[in-house]
Design an enzyme around this catalytic site. Structure first.
Site, PDB file in Angstrom:
ATOM      1  N   ASP A  52      32.022  -7.919  -7.021  1.00  0.00           N
ATOM      2  CA  ASP A  52      33.219  -7.080  -7.119  1.00  0.00           C
ATOM      3  C   ASP A  52      32.869  -5.647  -7.512  1.00  0.00           C
ATOM      4  O   ASP A  52      33.297  -4.689  -6.868  1.00  0.00           O
ATOM      5  CB  ASP A  52      34.213  -7.677  -8.124  1.00  0.00           C
ATOM      6  CG  ASP A  52      34.672  -9.063  -7.733  1.00  0.00           C
ATOM      7  OD1 ASP A  52      34.617  -9.395  -6.534  1.00  0.00           O
ATOM      8  OD2 ASP A  52      35.075  -9.830  -8.629  1.00  0.00           O
ATOM      9  N   GLU A 168      41.475 -13.065  -8.160  1.00  0.00           N
ATOM     10  CA  GLU A 168      41.550 -13.038  -9.623  1.00  0.00           C
ATOM     11  C   GLU A 168      42.979 -12.820 -10.100  1.00  0.00           C
ATOM     12  O   GLU A 168      43.396 -13.389 -11.113  1.00  0.00           O
ATOM     13  CB  GLU A 168      40.630 -11.949 -10.170  1.00  0.00           C
ATOM     14  CG  GLU A 168      39.153 -12.277 -10.030  1.00  0.00           C
ATOM     15  CD  GLU A 168      38.248 -11.241 -10.666  1.00  0.00           C
ATOM     16  OE1 GLU A 168      37.049 -11.514 -10.785  1.00  0.00           O
ATOM     17  OE2 GLU A 168      38.737 -10.158 -11.036  1.00  0.00           O
TER      18      GLU A 168
END
Length: 273
Positions: A52, A168
């Site tokens: 990420d 997420e």
């Protein structure tokens, strides 16, 4: 259930069509435009060694280069934020070698995080000690990292980049006002496999792109895989976000996580309207 499934996908901004090259270009342009329209000069991002922050970092460096090519002064500051010695430090360094930021700053958050936890325990040990001690300390770590990034951004006329994405966000897997706090979210609306696809398009190394994802916040369980915390796999999460059918057990775990973490995705409550 189908209506709720579709509503969640829409709320998280997951698009039906996906093209990695187009998304990489659109999202780096978005970062560049946001810097300029905000009259800022700098992008700031913490680099952990995971896919990420690798992807967001590559997008950020391309964004400031785009600005400079257009005659606008801008830079990207990558921030290393270890808690003492990081278990996957080599991956973080490799990410920096790939991203090649304009500037790298290293800030050890351990002294500040430990001091805060010690002060909390001095008068409220009963609230944070026990089996959840390392969980609470992990949240303090995440918030100390954001304090450091905002201190740098404040001094550099900068914006703090967050790495939150749809997978997420769906699971509520972030610390409120920690890694969940940011000025700009270039990965928003992407699921995990789409983040990886963007990273591949940008030339990221396969070992970092397909590294087992971990938040690495709990000192008693370093590098604990995200999927172990979730109880479902990223493939199941991504399939859900793409509107595909998944197993009933995985579906219920995802829906429970989404419903119970609604407060994390909401603005602070206020008695108006």
């Amino acid at each position: 259930m189908l209506d709720e499934h579709a509503r969640i996908i829409k709320e998280l901004g997951v698009a039906g069509d996906f093209d990695a090259a187009a998304e990489a270009n659109r999202r780096s342009a978005f970062l560049a435009d946001h810097v300029q329209t905000s009259s800022m000069r700098t992008l700031v991002l913490g680099i952990s060694g995971g896919v990420d922050s690798l992807t967001a970092g590559m997008l950020a460096q391309r964004a400031v280069q785009r600005l400079r090519d257009g005659g606008y002064s801008a830079e990207f500051i990558a921030v290393r934020l270890p808690y003492g010695e990081q278990a996957d430090e080599d991956d973080a360094r490799k990410s920096l070698d790939v991203i090649r930021p304009d500037r790298t700053v290293t800030i050890d958050i351990k002294p500040a995080a430990d001091a805060m936890m010690a002060e909390i325990r001095r008068d409220a040990d009963d609230l944070v000690s026990g089996e959840r001690l390392h969980f609470h300390l992990g949240n303090i770590k995440a918030r100390q990292r954001m304090i450091a990034q905002y201190a740098l951004a404040g001094g550099a006329r900068g914006l703090v980049i967050g790495t939150d994405h749809a997978a997420e966000a769906l699971m509520g897997f972030f610390t409120k006002f920690g890694d969940g706090a940011a000025d700009i979210l270039p990965l928003s609306g992407l699921n995990k496999r789409q983040v990886r696809a963007v990273a591949q398009h940008l030339g990221g190394p396969e070992d970092l792109i397909f590294k087992v994802p971990t938040a690495d916040l709990e000192s008693d369980a370093p590098l604990k895989p995200d999927e172990q915390v979730y109880g479902v796999t990223y493939d199941e999460i991504d399939d859900f976000l793409e509107g595909r059918a998944i197993g009933e057990n995985a579906l219920q775990r995802i829906l429970t996580a989404y419903r119970s973490t609604a407060h994390k995705r909401a603005l602070p409550g206020a008695p108006i309207g």
